[in-house]
Design a protein around this motif. Structure first.
Motif, mmCIF file in Angstrom:
data_model
loop_
_atom_site.group_PDB
_atom_site.id
_atom_site.type_symbol
_atom_site.label_atom_id
_atom_site.label_comp_id
_atom_site.label_asym_id
_atom_site.label_seq_id
_atom_site.Cartn_x
_atom_site.Cartn_y
_atom_site.Cartn_z
ATOM 1 N N TYR A 123 0.940 -1.318 0.024
ATOM 2 C CA TYR A 123 -0.113 0.103 0.015
ATOM 3 C C TYR A 123 0.823 1.080 0.072
ATOM 4 C CZ TYR A 123 -3.150 3.513 1.656
ATOM 5 O OH TYR A 123 -3.953 4.854 1.799
ATOM 6 N N TRP A 124 1.659 1.289 0.861
ATOM 7 C CA TRP A 124 2.673 2.454 1.059
ATOM 8 C C TRP A 124 3.553 2.592 -0.141
ATOM 9 C CZ3 TRP A 124 0.886 6.244 3.619
ATOM 10 C CH2 TRP A 124 -0.037 5.931 4.795
ATOM 11 N N ARG A 125 4.087 1.535 -0.656
ATOM 12 C CA ARG A 125 5.013 1.561 -1.853
ATOM 13 C C ARG A 125 4.129 2.094 -3.023
ATOM 14 N NH1 ARG A 125 7.459 -3.760 -2.493
ATOM 15 N NH2 ARG A 125 5.229 -4.407 -3.078
ATOM 16 N N LEU A 126 2.976 1.705 -3.114
ATOM 17 C CA LEU A 126 2.107 2.218 -4.144
ATOM 18 C C LEU A 126 1.840 3.797 -4.023
ATOM 19 C CD1 LEU A 126 0.166 1.691 -6.659
ATOM 20 C CD2 LEU A 126 -1.569 1.178 -5.095
ATOM 21 N N LYS A 127 1.693 4.096 -3.000
ATOM 22 C CA LYS A 127 1.497 5.510 -2.549
ATOM 23 C C LYS A 127 2.517 6.443 -3.160
ATOM 24 C CE LYS A 127 -1.063 7.664 0.595
ATOM 25 N NZ LYS A 127 -2.230 8.186 -0.025
#
Length: 201
Positions: A123-127
């Protein structure tokens, strides 16, 4: 057997390996899709269910991951082999174009796959990655909205990534792997028969 002949044979072998990896990734991807749920609430649990409770699920997931990563690696090696073979001639244009776009498709498949488990890391990598995409001039904002289906990240975003990964990029990669294999084989045979001049001959 001369150096350029060895490289031509290697290019053909790598093209066969690329097609095989695409086929393995496609077949295992279909098997995973039977149980995977592209939902922000259930994606991670569905991956765990496949790994832990589906018969040979862990093996299918492992084969899918190996085939996907192998596709990127072998596609990059193929470009290097063709470069050293020095087949930078117009007659090899289909082999070159299909190989380059196949490599880009494989990288795209890897990128979309990294986020499909919807873990905290994913999730945070995608953001972070989306914030990088946003700053691309002219098309950045539109590309971000296309990828995630709006401004916020959620189930729609995951559905978009799953669709791009499973239908769009997979079909493109499989099609390009066939085109690449056929074109490399035809071009190599034509060079061997003397119909196409080899750059190093």
């Amino acid at each position: 057997m001369t150096y350029n002949v060895l490289l031509r044979k290697l290019a053909t072998i790598l093209a066969i390996a690329i097609f095989t990896l695409c086929l393995v990734a496609a077949i295992t991807g279909v098997a995973i899709a039977f149980y995977y749920t592209p939902s922000a609430a259930d994606a991670n649990a569905s991956i765990e269910y496949i790994n832990d409770r589906v018969a040979n699920g862990w093996l299918i997931v492992s084969l899918h991951d190996i085939a996907g990563n192998g596709l990127i690696a072998v596609s990059l090696v193929q470009i290097v082999v063709m470069f050293f073979e020095r087949q930078l001639v117009l007659s090899w244009i289909v082999s070159w174009v299909s190989g380059i776009f196949l490599t880009l498709s494989a990288i795209g498949l890897g990128w979309t796959a990294m986020n499909l488990d919807w873990s905290q890391l994913g999730y945070w990598r995608l953001k972070i990655e989306l914030s990088t995409i946003e700053v691309i001039p002219v098309v950045g904002q539109a590309l971000r909205r296309l990828l995630v289906g709006g401004e916020g990240l959620g189930t729609i975003s995951l559905e978009h990534l799953f669709t791009i990964h499973s239908y769009l990029l997979s079909a493109v990669a499989l099609g390009l792997s066939i085109v690449h294999l056929v074109s490399v084989s035809i071009d190599s045979q034509a060079v061997d028969r003397g119909e196409i001049p080899s750059e190093q001959s």
